[in-house]
Design a protein around this motif. Structure first.
Motif, short mmCIF file in Angstrom:
data_model
loop_
_atom_site.label_atom_id
_atom_site.label_comp_id
_atom_site.label_asym_id
_atom_site.label_seq_id
_atom_site.Cartn_x
_atom_site.Cartn_y
_atom_site.Cartn_z
N LEU A 101 8.38 -1.57 33.79
CA LEU A 101 7.61 -2.28 32.79
C LEU A 101 6.17 -1.77 32.74
N HIS A 102 5.63 -1.47 33.90
CA HIS A 102 4.26 -0.96 33.96
C HIS A 102 4.15 0.38 33.24
N ARG A 103 5.10 1.28 33.51
CA ARG A 103 5.08 2.58 32.85
C ARG A 103 5.22 2.45 31.34
N PHE A 104 6.12 1.55 30.92
CA PHE A 104 6.30 1.32 29.49
C PHE A 104 5.01 0.80 28.85
N PHE A 105 4.34 -0.11 29.56
CA PHE A 105 3.12 -0.69 29.01
C PHE A 105 2.01 0.34 28.93
N VAL A 106 1.93 1.21 29.94
CA VAL A 106 0.90 2.26 29.91
C VAL A 106 1.10 3.16 28.70
N VAL A 112 2.47 -2.98 21.94
CA VAL A 112 3.03 -4.16 22.59
C VAL A 112 2.10 -5.36 22.41
N VAL A 113 0.82 -5.16 22.67
CA VAL A 113 -0.15 -6.24 22.50
C VAL A 113 -0.19 -6.71 21.06
N PHE A 114 -0.19 -5.76 20.12
CA PHE A 114 -0.24 -6.12 18.69
C PHE A 114 0.97 -6.95 18.28
N VAL A 115 2.17 -6.49 18.62
CA VAL A 115 3.40 -7.18 18.21
C VAL A 115 3.51 -8.55 18.88
N PHE A 116 3.12 -8.65 20.15
CA PHE A 116 3.26 -9.90 20.88
C PHE A 116 2.34 -10.99 20.35
N ARG A 117 1.35 -10.63 19.53
CA ARG A 117 0.48 -11.64 18.94
C ARG A 117 1.23 -12.54 17.96
N THR A 144 -5.60 -7.01 19.79
CA THR A 144 -5.63 -8.48 19.83
C THR A 144 -6.22 -9.04 18.54
N PHE A 145 -7.33 -8.48 18.09
CA PHE A 145 -8.00 -9.02 16.90
C PHE A 145 -7.13 -8.82 15.66
N LEU A 146 -6.58 -7.62 15.48
CA LEU A 146 -5.78 -7.36 14.28
C LEU A 146 -4.51 -8.20 14.24
#
Length: 199
Positions: A101-106, A112-117, A144-146
Motif C-alpha cells: 500500500l505504501h509503494r502504491f501511495f508513493v 488517490v487523495v483527489f479521488v478519496f475526497r 485536497t483543495f480541488l
C-alpha cells in the motif's frame, strides 16, 4: 447535531462555515453533507453567496485535513511495523500488505487523495497515509483543495436546489448510513475470524 450547525452558521456566517468544516475533518462525526447543504440553503435565502461559501468551506476542509497529514508525517511509515506485527489479526493485515500500500501511495498519491475526497469517512482518513508516505505538502494541498471543492460544490448546490427539503433528507440518509456501518462491522469481524498469519 443539525441545531448546533445552524446556530454556529447563524452566529458566525462564513466564519462559522469555516470552523465547522475544520472541525468536521478533525472529528469526522460532524457531517460535511449537512454543513454545506445548510450553507446552500442559506444561499437560497439570500443570506450567503455561493462563491465565497465554496471557497471558505473548502479552505476549512483543507485546513482540517492538514492536521491528519501532519500526524501522519510525525508518526512515519516505519514506526507502524511493531504495531502491525503485534496486532496484525485485529488490523487484518500483514506488514507486507502495508508495504504494498505504501509503494502504491508513493506512486499514485496525488490521484488517490483527489479521488478519496468524494468518499464518506475516507475523505479524512486518507490524509494520514499521505503524511506517512511523506507526500509533498503542495501536492497534498492541491489534491485536497480541488477534490474537496468539487464535493462541497455538489453538496452546496443540493442545498440550494432542494431548499427546506434538504433537512428532510436526513430521515433517509440516517438509516442508510447505519446499514452501511453495520455492513462494514460485519465485514471486519469476518476478516478477523478468518485471518491467518503468514508463515
Amino acid at each position: 447535531m443539525t441545531e448546533f450547525i445552524l446556530n454556529l452558521i447563524a452566529w458566525g456566517g462564513y466564519v462559522g462555515i469555516f470552523l465547522l468544516m475544520v472541525i468536521e475533518n478533525v472529528f469526522p462525526p460532524i457531517p460535511s453533507e449537512v454543513i454545506m447543504g445548510l450553507g446552500g440553503m442559506a444561499v437560497a435565502r439570500g443570506d450567503m453567496a455561493m462563491t465565497p461559501l465554496l471557497i471558505i468551506g473548502t479552505a476549512g476542509t483543507t485546513v482540517g485535513n492538514v492536521f491528519w497529514y501532519a500526524v501522519g508525517r510525525w508518526i512515519g511509515y516505519q514506526r507502524l511495523k511493531p504495531f502491525v506485527d503485534r496486532h496484525g489479526r485485529w488490523l487484518t493485515v500483514h506488514w507486507e500488505d502495508v508495504e504494498k500500500l505504501h509503494r502504491f501511495f508513493v506512486r499514485h498519491g496525488l490521484w488517490v487523495v483527489f479521488v478519496f475526497r468524494f468518499l464518506p469517512t475516507f475523505r479524512t482518513m486518507i490524509s494520514l497515509p499521505a503524511g506517512m508516505a511523506k507526500m509533498g505538502l503542495p501536492r497534498f494541498l492541491l489534491a485536497t483543495f480541488l477534490g474537496s471543492a468539487i464535493w462541497n460544490g455538489v453538496l452546496a448546490y443540493a442545498g440550494l436546489l432542494l431548499g427546506s427539503q434538504f433537512e428532510e433528507l436526513q430521515d433517509y440518509v440516517g438509516p442508510v448510513a447505519v446499514a452501511m456501518t453495520v455492513g462494514l462491522v460485519i465485514g471486519y469481524l469476518y476478516r478477523v475470524v478468518t485471518w491467518r498469519p503468514r508463515a
